[in-house]
Design an enzyme around this catalytic site. Structure first.
Site, PDB file in Angstrom:
ATOM      1  N   ASN A 114       0.866  -1.192   0.000  1.00  0.00           N
ATOM      2  CA  ASN A 114       0.000   0.000   0.000  1.00  0.00           C
ATOM      3  C   ASN A 114       0.890   1.226   0.000  1.00  0.00           C
ATOM      4  OD1 ASN A 114      -2.608  -1.028   0.187  1.00  0.00           O
ATOM      5  ND2 ASN A 114      -2.510  -1.232   2.416  1.00  0.00           N
ATOM      6  N   LYS A 198      -5.773   3.855  -5.283  1.00  0.00           N
ATOM      7  CA  LYS A 198      -5.767   3.077  -4.035  1.00  0.00           C
ATOM      8  C   LYS A 198      -5.211   3.924  -2.894  1.00  0.00           C
ATOM      9  CE  LYS A 198      -5.184  -1.238  -1.808  1.00  0.00           C
ATOM     10  NZ  LYS A 198      -4.411  -2.431  -1.621  1.00  0.00           N
ATOM     11  N   ASN A 206      -8.394   4.436   5.995  1.00  0.00           N
ATOM     12  CA  ASN A 206      -7.535   3.834   7.022  1.00  0.00           C
ATOM     13  C   ASN A 206      -7.351   4.712   8.267  1.00  0.00           C
ATOM     14  OD1 ASN A 206      -7.408   2.041   4.932  1.00  0.00           O
ATOM     15  ND2 ASN A 206      -5.257   1.564   5.169  1.00  0.00           N
ATOM     16  N   ASN A 216     -15.154  -0.288   8.558  1.00  0.00           N
ATOM     17  CA  ASN A 216     -15.211   0.582   7.370  1.00  0.00           C
ATOM     18  C   ASN A 216     -16.617   1.128   7.101  1.00  0.00           C
ATOM     19  OD1 ASN A 216     -12.573  -0.123   7.163  1.00  0.00           O
ATOM     20  ND2 ASN A 216     -12.783  -1.373   5.310  1.00  0.00           N
ATOM     21  N   SER A 268      -6.767  -2.153   7.556  1.00  0.00           N
ATOM     22  CA  SER A 268      -5.446  -2.652   7.958  1.00  0.00           C
ATOM     23  C   SER A 268      -4.822  -1.735   9.015  1.00  0.00           C
ATOM     24  CB  SER A 268      -4.535  -2.777   6.743  1.00  0.00           C
ATOM     25  OG  SER A 268      -4.527  -1.582   6.016  1.00  0.00           O
ATOM     26  N   GLU A 280       1.046   1.824   8.532  1.00  0.00           N
ATOM     27  CA  GLU A 280       1.647   2.252   7.254  1.00  0.00           C
ATOM     28  C   GLU A 280       1.332   3.723   6.954  1.00  0.00           C
ATOM     29  OE1 GLU A 280       2.039  -1.401   4.296  1.00  0.00           O
ATOM     30  OE2 GLU A 280      -0.047  -1.009   4.774  1.00  0.00           O
TER      31      GLU A 280
HETATM   32  O1  PAF Z   1      -6.053  -1.170   3.919  1.00  0.00           O
HETATM   33  C1  PAF Z   1      -7.201  -1.643   3.937  1.00  0.00           C
HETATM   34  O2  PAF Z   1      -7.744  -2.074   4.935  1.00  0.00           O
HETATM   35  C2  PAF Z   1      -7.964  -1.761   2.616  1.00  0.00           C
HETATM   36  O3  PAF Z   1      -7.103  -1.392   1.572  1.00  0.00           O
HETATM   37  C3  PAF Z   1      -9.258  -0.963   2.553  1.00  0.00           C
HETATM   38  C4  PAF Z   1      -9.639  -0.701   1.126  1.00  0.00           C
HETATM   39  C5  PAF Z   1      -9.189   0.334   3.305  1.00  0.00           C
HETATM   40  C6  PAF Z   1     -10.389  -1.811   3.071  1.00  0.00           C
HETATM   41  O4  PAF Z   1     -10.273  -2.229   4.393  1.00  0.00           O
END
Ligand code: PAF
Length: 318
Positions: A114, A198, A206, A216, A268, A280
């Protein structure tokens, strides 16, 4: 079709899930490299368990710790780097990657991280023409050292960081191998745009889910939360534009739909905070701040969430 050999690096959720599916689809052509000794022994002894919408399976594939031992140094066509940005920043990982790059000088590398910043860092270790970027919306959750739940099907785009004229043969072979394992994988001729899409989605969902400690889908439950998301989104869009990436305003709708599709997920970053790990954030919101500064743009909403997440990380360490 000739099969390609893939070495997967990383025993986290995505590493386990991709390695398991590929090993189940094509025996004898995949191996997994992890750094944790306990996980290494468990995976070699009991195999890798995958739970998906299609059933429960056990994949047996060679698992190595840190670097493949001398007696199993086959050549790899692809090395898939599945570790988090936080691990890539670690000196120990840099040394490990340098060793792998010199052991397998002909391998192509595909990086699933990411955020941004890692390709520049990796270019000092791995020749840039061998580096490829993957952006995936597959979702997985690691249940324990050997069990992973493939929680959501998505898409995976693969492309070169250089503006390549078209997909190379090797990229097509990787796409075919992933396709055989059931993944919807495609070559992207504009991976920079895919990375930024992304990045913006991660830079909104996040930190807010981590700060508010919510799933979410709960981001959509109040006007205040949606306004906060929009502020972060607009600032991110302005940075992308300044970087020469024109993302369509339709991305806002896509962002809301990611929240709905992954409504029950803990992002995450929230998982990292809940488990006391470093997040991150520096490579997601932090990289937006750095890019904004290069263009003289101020990003007050991102600066505020960066400060808050840093504080939460500090509390966790304390
Ligand atoms: O990092 C994450 O958790 C995912 O990429 C996202 C899209 C935010 C969904 O949980």
């Amino acid at each position: 079709m000739t099969s390609i050999r893939i070495l997967w690096i990383g025993g986290g959720s995505l590493g386990l899930m991709f390695a398991a599916r590929c090993a189940l689809a094509q025996e004898g052509t995949n191996a997994l490299l992890v750094r944790n000794e306990q996980q290494y022994h468990i995976l070699n002894g009991q195999g890798l368990e995958l739970i998906g919408d299609d059933g429960r399976f056990t994949a047996f594939l060679p698992c190595f710790q840190n670097v493949p031992p001398a007696d199993s140094r086959d050549s790899w066509d692809w090395i898939a780097l599945m570790v988090k940005q936080t691990h890539l920043a670690d000196e120990r990982t840099a040394v490990q990657l340098e060793t792998l790059a010199s052991l397998y000088p002909h391998a192509n590398w595909v990086c699933f991280q990411n955020g941004t910043g890692h390709i520049e860092r990796l270019s000092s270790i791995i020749p840039r023409e061998r580096l490829h970027i993957a952006v995936t919306t597959e979702a997985a959750r690691k249940l324990d050292d050997r069990t992973v739940h493939h929680t959501g099907r998505g898409m995976t785009f693969i492309g070169s960081p250089e503006a390549a004229p078209g997909p190379e043969y090797q990229e097509k072979m990787l796409i075919q191998a992933l396709g055989k394992a059931g993944f919807d994988a495609r070559v992207s001729n504009n991976i920079k745009e895919t990375v930024w899409k992304k990045l913006l989605i991660n830079a909104v969902i996040n930190p807010l889910t981590a700060i508010l400690r919510i799933r979410n889908g709960e981001l959509l439950e109040s006007r205040e939360r949606i306004d906060w998301m929009r502020e972060l989104f607009q600032e991110g869009l302005a940075v992308a534009r300044a970087e020469g990436v024109n993302l369509s305003p339709g991305l806002w709708e896509e962002l809301l739909s990611v929240c709905r599709r992954t409504a029950n997920n803990h992002s995450s970053m929230l998982q990292d905070i809940m488990n006391g790990r470093r997040t991150e954030m520096e490579w997601i919101n932090g990289s937006l701040l750095k890019a904004g500064a290069r263009h003289g743009l101020e990003l007050p909403a991102h600066a505020a969430v960066v400060r808050r997440i840093r504080e939460m990380e500090r509390d966790n360490r304390g």
